[in-house]
Design an enzyme around this catalytic site. Structure first.
Site, PDB file in Angstrom:
ATOM      1  N   THR A  55      15.917 -78.388 -14.196  1.00  0.00           N
ATOM      2  CA  THR A  55      16.926 -77.686 -13.502  1.00  0.00           C
ATOM      3  C   THR A  55      17.595 -78.109 -14.987  1.00  0.00           C
ATOM      4  O   THR A  55      18.455 -78.042 -15.156  1.00  0.00           O
ATOM      5  CB  THR A  55      17.384 -78.410 -12.847  1.00  0.00           C
ATOM      6  OG1 THR A  55      16.460 -77.993 -11.433  1.00  0.00           O
ATOM      7  CG2 THR A  55      18.782 -78.207 -11.825  1.00  0.00           C
ATOM      8  N   TYR A 144       3.587 -82.609 -12.085  1.00  0.00           N
ATOM      9  CA  TYR A 144       4.233 -81.809 -11.424  1.00  0.00           C
ATOM     10  C   TYR A 144       4.020 -80.457 -11.755  1.00  0.00           C
ATOM     11  O   TYR A 144       3.459 -80.322 -12.644  1.00  0.00           O
ATOM     12  CB  TYR A 144       5.867 -82.036 -12.830  1.00  0.00           C
ATOM     13  CG  TYR A 144       6.551 -81.077 -12.465  1.00  0.00           C
ATOM     14  CD1 TYR A 144       6.582 -79.766 -11.094  1.00  0.00           C
ATOM     15  CD2 TYR A 144       7.869 -80.893 -13.520  1.00  0.00           C
ATOM     16  CE1 TYR A 144       7.874 -78.845 -11.399  1.00  0.00           C
ATOM     17  CE2 TYR A 144       8.697 -79.193 -13.475  1.00  0.00           C
ATOM     18  CZ  TYR A 144       8.669 -79.057 -11.668  1.00  0.00           C
ATOM     19  OH  TYR A 144       9.699 -77.698 -11.703  1.00  0.00           O
ATOM     20  N   LYS A 172       4.856 -84.342  -7.663  1.00  0.00           N
ATOM     21  CA  LYS A 172       5.626 -82.820  -7.426  1.00  0.00           C
ATOM     22  C   LYS A 172       5.344 -81.385  -7.066  1.00  0.00           C
ATOM     23  O   LYS A 172       4.616 -81.076  -8.075  1.00  0.00           O
ATOM     24  CB  LYS A 172       6.980 -82.861  -8.417  1.00  0.00           C
ATOM     25  CG  LYS A 172       8.289 -81.846  -8.213  1.00  0.00           C
ATOM     26  CD  LYS A 172       8.885 -81.374  -9.246  1.00  0.00           C
ATOM     27  CE  LYS A 172      10.079 -80.664  -8.765  1.00  0.00           C
ATOM     28  NZ  LYS A 172      11.132 -80.324  -9.825  1.00  0.00           N
ATOM     29  N   VAL A 214      12.526 -82.877  -4.381  1.00  0.00           N
ATOM     30  CA  VAL A 214      13.405 -83.051  -5.685  1.00  0.00           C
ATOM     31  C   VAL A 214      13.584 -81.490  -5.542  1.00  0.00           C
ATOM     32  O   VAL A 214      13.063 -80.787  -5.684  1.00  0.00           O
ATOM     33  CB  VAL A 214      11.853 -83.144  -6.921  1.00  0.00           C
ATOM     34  CG1 VAL A 214      12.891 -82.919  -8.187  1.00  0.00           C
ATOM     35  CG2 VAL A 214      11.015 -84.933  -7.247  1.00  0.00           C
TER      36      VAL A 214
END
Length: 302
Positions: A55, A144, A172, A214
Site C-alpha cells: 500500500t 508476508y 501476514k 494488516v
C-alpha cells in the site's frame, strides 16, 4: 471464538494500518503529511503502522525515501503505536541490509515479503528468511505471503522450520484463503501470530485463528474495523457479523482496482492531500471514485 485468537501473541496489536505514502504536487514524498496521517490513524484505532509495504508503493520508492519515511512516522507516533518497516526484496542481500537499517532506525518490526519474480523454491525461501532473521536478531519479523503479486508462495511447513528463529513472530496471510491460516496454525502452533492480509477476510480469518489484520480500509474505517474485531473477541458474534456486513461494500470499492489507487482517492475525499500514486500506477477513474464515495457515505450512515 478460537483459542488461537486469544492465546496467540499479538506483537503488533490487533489493527495494523498498511500506510499509504503521501506525495506532494511535485511527486516527492511528503513527510509532513505522512506524520500527520500517522497520528490520525493511531487516534482512529490503529495499534500499529506499516510503512513502505504494498500500500505504501515500495516498488517506486528509493531505499533512502523509505528510510526517511520510517523515521518520520516513528518520530510522529513515538511509543503510541508499533511501527513496522517493509524491508522485503527479491535480493536476499538487499533485504538483509534494509532490515538491518530498519532496526537501527528504531522500527518495532519488519514486514518481509516472499521474494517476487524470481520464484525461489522452498529451500531458497527458507534460506532467504533465515538470513534476514539472523542479520537482525532483535527485530521481530512478520513474514508476508501474497502470491497474487509475487508469483510464488511460502508453504506452512517452511514457515514451521523457520520458527526456530526467535524473531520470526508473525505472518501476514494474503493468499485470499482462510485455509492458509488453518494450515499455518496447525504447522506452527499458537506462537505464530497470524494477521489477515485481506480486509474482507478479517472476520473469517479470526474464526480460524488469526489475531488481527494488516488493513488498508482502516485509513477510512479504523473505528469500525476495530469494533468488529473487539466484538468477535468479546464473544459478540452477532455484532461482529453486522459490522463485517456493513464494511464489505467499502472493502469492495477499495479493491475495485489495484491497491493503493482507491484508498488514496478515499483519503483525498476525506480531505487528506496524499497525492496520486506514482507511475506506473495511476489515479482512480471518475466512475470508480463515485462508487467509492457512495460506499463511504453508506458506511457513515450505519
Amino acid at each position: 471464538m478460537t483459542q488461537a485468537a486469544t492465546l496467540s501473541p499479538t506483537p503488533f496489536g490487533r489493527v495494523v494500518t498498511a500506510m499509504v505514502t503521501p506525495f506532494d504536487a511535485s511527486g516527492a514524498v511528503d513527510l509532513s503529511v505522512a506524520a500527520n496521517l500517522a497520528r490520525h490513524l493511531v487516534e482512529q484505532g490503529s495499534d500499529g503502522l506499516l510503512v513502505c509495504g504494498t500500500t505504501g508503493e515500495s516498488p517506486t520508492l528509493s531505499w533512502d525515501e523509505q528510510l526517511q519515511l520510517l523515521q518520520a512516522v516513528r518520530d510522529a507516533v513515538g511509543s503510541d503505536a508499533k511501527v513496522l518497516a517493509g524491508t522485503g526484496s527479491n535480493s536476499t542481500a538487499e533485504a538483509v541490509e534494509a532490515t538491518k537499517e530498519a532496526a537501527a532506525a528504531g522500527a518495532d518490526g519488519a514486514l518481509v515479503v516472499v521474494p517476487y519474480y524470481n520464484k525461489p523454491p522452498q529451500e531458497g525461501l527458507e534460506a532467504h528468511f533465515r538470513a534476514i532473521a539472523e542479520a537482525a536478531p532483535e527485530l521481530p519479523l512478520m513474514l508476508y505471503n501474497i502470491p497474487g503479486r509475487t508469483g510464488c508462495s511460502i508453504a506452512p511447513a517452511t514457515v514451521a522450520r523457520l520458527m526456530d528463529c526467535p524473531n520470526v513472530v508473525s505472518f501476514k496471510a494474503a493468499s485470499g484463503t482462510t485455509e492458509e491460516v488453518t494450515a499455518l496454525r496447525l504447522a506452527c502452533g499458537p506462537q505464530l501470530a497470524i494477521y489477515s492480509g485481506d480486509d474482507g477476510l478479517t472476520l473469517p480469518m479470526l474464526a480460524v485463528g488469526a489475531v488481527g489484520v494488516v488493513s488498508v480500509g482502516s485509513h477510512v474505517a479504523g473505528p469500525e474495523i476495530r469494533a468488529m474485531i473487539e466484538a468477535y473477541l468479546n464473544g459478540d458474534g452477532a455484532s461482529a457479523l453486522a459490522l463485517h456486513d456493513a464494511l464489505i461494500p467499502l472493502f469492495k470499492a477499495l479493491f475495485a482496482t489495484t491497491n493503493p489507487i482507491p484508498v488514496k482517492a478515499a483519503l483525498e475525499l476525506n480531505g487528506w492531500s496524499v497525492g496520486a500514486p506514482r507511475p506506473p500506477l495511476c489515479s482512480l477513474s471518475d466512475d470508480m471514485k463515485r462508487s467509492l464515495s457512495n460506499a463511504m457515505a453508506a458506511l457513515r450512515q450505519t
